[in-house]
Enzyme design. Structure first.
Site, PDB file in Angstrom:
ATOM      1  N   THR A  96       0.864  -1.178   0.000  1.00 41.22           N
ATOM      2  CA  THR A  96       0.000   0.000   0.000  1.00 41.22           C
ATOM      3  C   THR A  96       0.902   1.229   0.000  1.00 41.22           C
ATOM      4  O   THR A  96       1.599   1.499   0.983  1.00 41.22           O
ATOM      5  CB  THR A  96      -0.923   0.019   1.230  1.00 41.22           C
ATOM      6  N   LYS A 171      -7.735   1.727  -2.716  1.00 45.57           N
ATOM      7  CA  LYS A 171      -7.365   1.311  -1.363  1.00 45.57           C
ATOM      8  C   LYS A 171      -7.431   2.476  -0.378  1.00 45.57           C
ATOM      9  O   LYS A 171      -8.006   2.359   0.714  1.00 45.57           O
ATOM     10  CB  LYS A 171      -5.947   0.711  -1.374  1.00 45.57           C
TER      11      LYS A 171
END
Length: 321
Positions: A96, A171
């Site tokens: 991420t 995300k």
């Protein structure tokens, strides 16, 4: 024959993901800077490589799970991962990271003659272990189609969100929703305590009414109503507060860069940054309820006693995906 996969980054998420690939019949060659992480992966059937470059040299797919965008970009270019891989290798980055870093890494991979997708995950360590992760994928259709069987071996769902960086965008937007909603749910429970409302009574109402959300029904921030939530394990992660702070920080950067009016997202980022640097450093992100309670000058209510000794209104709650 199944493709050979190089897996770089065998930490709390990477190790069980790599193990699930082995279970699915893939040959996985892994590397991590922490020797104990490599040993654990080897015990699960992963072959150890002396370096990330060595792991990638004979791989068909290179999967990375790293802490930040700078690590991905440094590994791809400075450490020579792209140069070591055979032409046409598929690079799948499950870290991420910032959208800009994801796009830069993608461009570098394509310029080196490879395919690439950004594929961050949702589901935490438990999802990684159970093989139930959700992947949010950015990249072109051909790269996504090639990555899909690999992702299916590690998760229950893979969503093609768009071009390079779109997976990271999805995300951080998703986790901004989660962070804000967990704060809202936590504030509601602390307010309920101040009004003499039991945890169970509030849960029974909100979980079957308009307040229902994942932060309440699955990761309930108070002990009692949801036995499997981290609140019943003294807030042991789960999804650690520093990881939520990281993700909300990425969202906040994107909010500012885009000139978006997102007051709640920015406030959530600030609250989680402070929590993760203090009492929440080793806790699940739902532990922020304790920080809210402390700032409110309250003691936790007796979560075992339901209002009027009533039973839960509904023993079979719908669970969000």
């Amino acid at each position: 024959m199944s493709p050979v996969i190089a897996f770089v980054g065998l930490g709390h998420m990477g190790a069980p993901m790599a193990a699930n690939l082995v279970k699915a019949g893939y040959r996985v060659v892994g590397h991590d800077l922490v020797p104990d992480a490599v040993d654990a992966a080897v015990a699960a059937g992963v072959e150890a490589a002396p370096s990330a470059v060595a792991a990638a040299a004979d791989a068909d797919i290179v999967l990375t799970m790293l802490p930040a965008g700078r690590h991905v970009r440094a590994l791809y270019q400075d450490a020579g991962l792209l140069a070591a891989a055979r032409p046409g290798t598929l690079f799948v980055d499950c870290s991420t990271i910032d959208v800009a870093d994801a796009r830069a890494a993608h461009q570098a991979a394509v310029a080196a003659g490879h395919l690439a997708v950004d594929a961050p995950v949702s589901g935490g360590v438990m999802g990684a272990e159970a093989g139930t992760l959700t992947f949010m994928v950015g990249g072109d259709e051909a790269a996504f189609a090639r990555a899909e069987p690999l992702l299916a071996a590690m998760g229950k769902k893979a969503v093609h969100c768009g071009a390079a960086g779109a997976g990271q965008a999805a995300k951080i937007c998703n986790n901004m929703i989660l962070g804000v909603s967990m704060i809202a749910v936590s504030e509601a429970f602390v307010l309920g305590e101040s009004l003499g409302l039991s945890h169970q009574a509030l849960y029974d109402v909100a979980s079957t009414a308009s307040g229902q959300c994942w932060a309440l029904s699955v990761n309930c921030p108070v002990p009692g109503p949801v036995p499997g939530s981290p609140a019943n394990r003294d807030y042991r992660p789960g999804f650690a507060a520093p990881l939520m702070a990281k993700d909300l920080g990425l969202a906040a950067n994107a909010v500012r860069a885009g000139g978006v009016d997102a007051e709640l997202g920015l406030r959530a980022a600030a609250l989680y940054a402070a929590f993760a640097e203090g009492a929440g450093a080793g806790e699940d992100f739902s532990g922020i309820v304790r920080a809210i309670r402390e700032r409110s000058g309250q003691q936790p209510a007796d979560h075992h006693q339901a209002a009027d000794d009533q039973q839960p209104l509904d023993d079979q709650k719908d669970q969000p995906s």
